[in-house]
Structures are given as C-alpha cells and as structure tokens.
Enzyme design. Structure first.
Site, mmCIF file in Angstrom:
data_model
loop_
_atom_site.group_PDB
_atom_site.id
_atom_site.type_symbol
_atom_site.label_atom_id
_atom_site.label_comp_id
_atom_site.label_asym_id
_atom_site.label_seq_id
_atom_site.Cartn_x
_atom_site.Cartn_y
_atom_site.Cartn_z
ATOM 1 N N HIS A 170 108.173 -42.603 -36.116
ATOM 2 C CA HIS A 170 108.492 -43.891 -35.487
ATOM 3 C C HIS A 170 108.237 -44.998 -36.500
ATOM 4 C CE1 HIS A 170 107.284 -46.949 -32.112
ATOM 5 N NE2 HIS A 170 108.391 -47.303 -32.749
ATOM 6 N N ASP B 224 103.278 -42.574 -36.299
ATOM 7 C CA ASP B 224 103.510 -44.016 -36.249
ATOM 8 C C ASP B 224 103.387 -44.603 -37.643
ATOM 9 O OD1 ASP B 224 103.859 -44.603 -33.380
ATOM 10 O OD2 ASP B 224 101.826 -43.825 -33.200
ATOM 11 N N MET C 71 107.895 -48.537 -37.423
ATOM 12 C CA MET C 71 107.644 -49.914 -36.977
ATOM 13 C C MET C 71 107.568 -50.792 -38.218
ATOM 14 S SD MET C 71 104.957 -49.180 -33.875
ATOM 15 C CE MET C 71 104.444 -47.558 -34.435
ATOM 16 N N MET D 107 108.976 -48.627 -25.595
ATOM 17 C CA MET D 107 107.583 -48.989 -25.844
ATOM 18 C C MET D 107 106.970 -49.514 -24.555
ATOM 19 S SD MET D 107 106.912 -48.174 -28.915
ATOM 20 C CE MET D 107 105.257 -48.893 -28.911
ATOM 21 N N ASP E 79 106.054 -44.555 -25.126
ATOM 22 C CA ASP E 79 104.951 -44.618 -26.081
ATOM 23 C C ASP E 79 104.057 -45.796 -25.726
ATOM 24 O OD1 ASP E 79 103.242 -44.697 -28.225
ATOM 25 O OD2 ASP E 79 104.791 -44.904 -29.758
ATOM 26 N N HIS F 123 103.821 -36.899 -33.248
ATOM 27 C CA HIS F 123 104.345 -38.262 -33.319
ATOM 28 C C HIS F 123 103.625 -39.010 -34.437
ATOM 29 C CE1 HIS F 123 106.438 -41.778 -31.692
ATOM 30 N NE2 HIS F 123 105.322 -42.462 -31.952
ATOM 31 N N MET G 146 103.534 -48.001 -39.684
ATOM 32 C CA MET G 146 103.434 -49.448 -39.505
ATOM 33 C C MET G 146 103.294 -50.124 -40.860
ATOM 34 S SD MET G 146 100.781 -49.524 -36.307
ATOM 35 C CE MET G 146 100.946 -48.402 -34.928
ATOM 36 N N SER H 51 100.173 -38.534 -30.746
ATOM 37 C CA SER H 51 100.289 -39.469 -31.860
ATOM 38 C C SER H 51 99.077 -39.357 -32.768
ATOM 39 C CB SER H 51 100.397 -40.900 -31.332
ATOM 40 O OG SER H 51 100.265 -41.821 -32.397
#
Length: 218
Positions: free
Chosen positions: A65, A34, A67, A136, A174, A32, A36, A7
């Site tokens: 991913h 993330d 979020m 998660m 994750d 990966h 957010m 990540s």
C-alpha cells in the site's frame, strides 16, 4: 472469500522476519505492507530494499500500500522487490487510469485506495480495470487508530456499485479492524481485512486470526 492481511506496521521491526513467519504459520492470507513517505502522510516507513529482504522469508502474497505523493516513481521497484499487489491513492494521481494500466502491464494486481473523505465517484471510469478497492477506515499515517463508523455506508455504496456492474472486484478495508467490528464491516460488503494491532499485539497470533476470520464469516 474472506482474507485477513496483517499489517507489518504493527510488527516488531527488530525481528521482522520472525514476525512474518509467525503470521504465516498462524494462517494469515496476505502480508500487508504500508509504505509511507513522510509527505503524503505524517510518517515514514520502509522501501523496496526491505520488501526484497522479507520476500525471502515467506510465500505469502505481498499486498503493498503506497501512501506516497509520487507512487509511480517507485512502483516498478516494489514490483521487482516482490510485490504481488499494489495499492495507489486516487488523491495523488492526476492520470489514474495510466497508473493502473502500467501496474497491470507489469503483471501485478492493482488496487485504488480512497481516504475517508474521498468519494467513490472518483472510480467511475476505472473500476472495471481494478482487482481491488481499498477503503481507508481511518485517516492514513499511523497504526492503532479507531474505526470511522461512517465508512460503513461508503463500503455499502461501493459494494452496490460493483454488484450493479457485475464486476469481480474485492473490497479491502484498512484501519481500526478488530473482532469487535469486523462482522459489521463484512456485512457492509468488505471481504479483505487489514489488521495490525489486533494481530501483532496478541501473543497467540493463530487465535487472533481465527477470531477475526470467524467473526467476519458470521
């Protein structure tokens, strides 16, 4: 097949291209990413422009991913920027099936992510459409958190559900993954492992990845 997806949340953003190149040369399987939004989770990271920029520096698959409270407002932008797979959270999508089918129609792999308190029952009527489920194993929002041990039973339940239906669906985990616990998590049924600090905090990324992969394969 075991895959390790470092990540970039744990990477040095001042030299992100170099960091991604280092994990590619070290043998990472995926990158990966993330995303957010500062609302769904208490952190703010990056958007499609950054993904488009780093797409130029690597051939590794991009595992994005989301979020976010409103992921479907941005899915197309991330796919256009170079995402190979998109993970969306079941908790924020009242029309989960519609969202999954849209991502598939765009030619992108699709996963549904579940927070620690979200039961796997929510996947009952969409599991057949998924490429992957993301469990998660920490509460989302920050890197460097400790693994929540009760998630092992959740991974086992999901693995049994997939097997009973005869499906080919990957299980990704994750949060808090390290050489100390990856063997146990793999034995529970996971096969794709997001690893942040356990890779990027190490000077020798190849050794870090080899340690994770060898332990997961035991």
């Amino acid at each position: 097949m075991i895959k390790i997806a470092p990540s970039i949340l744990s990477a040095d953003f001042s030299r992100l291209g170099e960091e991604i190149d280092s994990i590619e040369r070290a043998g990472a399987d995926w990158v990966h990413i993330d995303v957010m939004d500062g609302h769904y989770v208490p952190n703010l990271t990056l958007g499609p422009v950054v993904v488009e920029s780093i797409r130029k520096v690597t051939q590794l698959p991009f595992d994005v991913h989301l979020m976010m409270n409103n992921p479907m407002d941005y899915v197309d932008s991330f796919i256009d920027a170079g995402a190979d797979s998109i993970s969306i959270h079941a908790e924020v999508l009242p029309h989960l099936h519609r969202a999954i089918m849209h991502i598939k129609d765009r030619g992108c792999k699709v996963a549904v992510a579940l927070n620690p308190s979200t039961p796997i029952d929510i996947l009952e009527h969409v599991l057949d459409e998924l490429d992957m489920v993301l469990i998660m194993t920490v509460n989302p929002g920050f890197g460097g958190q400790g693994f929540i041990n009760s998630m092992l039973d959740k991974i086992k339940q999901l693995k049994d559900l997939i097997a009973n239906r005869g499906l080919d669906v990957d299980i990704q985990v994750d949060g808090g993954i390290s050489p100390k616990n990856i063997q146990e998590v793999s034995a529970a049924g996971a096969n794709i492992f997001v690893a942040g600090s356990s890779v990027f905090n190490e000077d020798d990324r190849r050794l870090a990845l080899e340690a994770l992969r060898s332990r997961a394969s035991l």
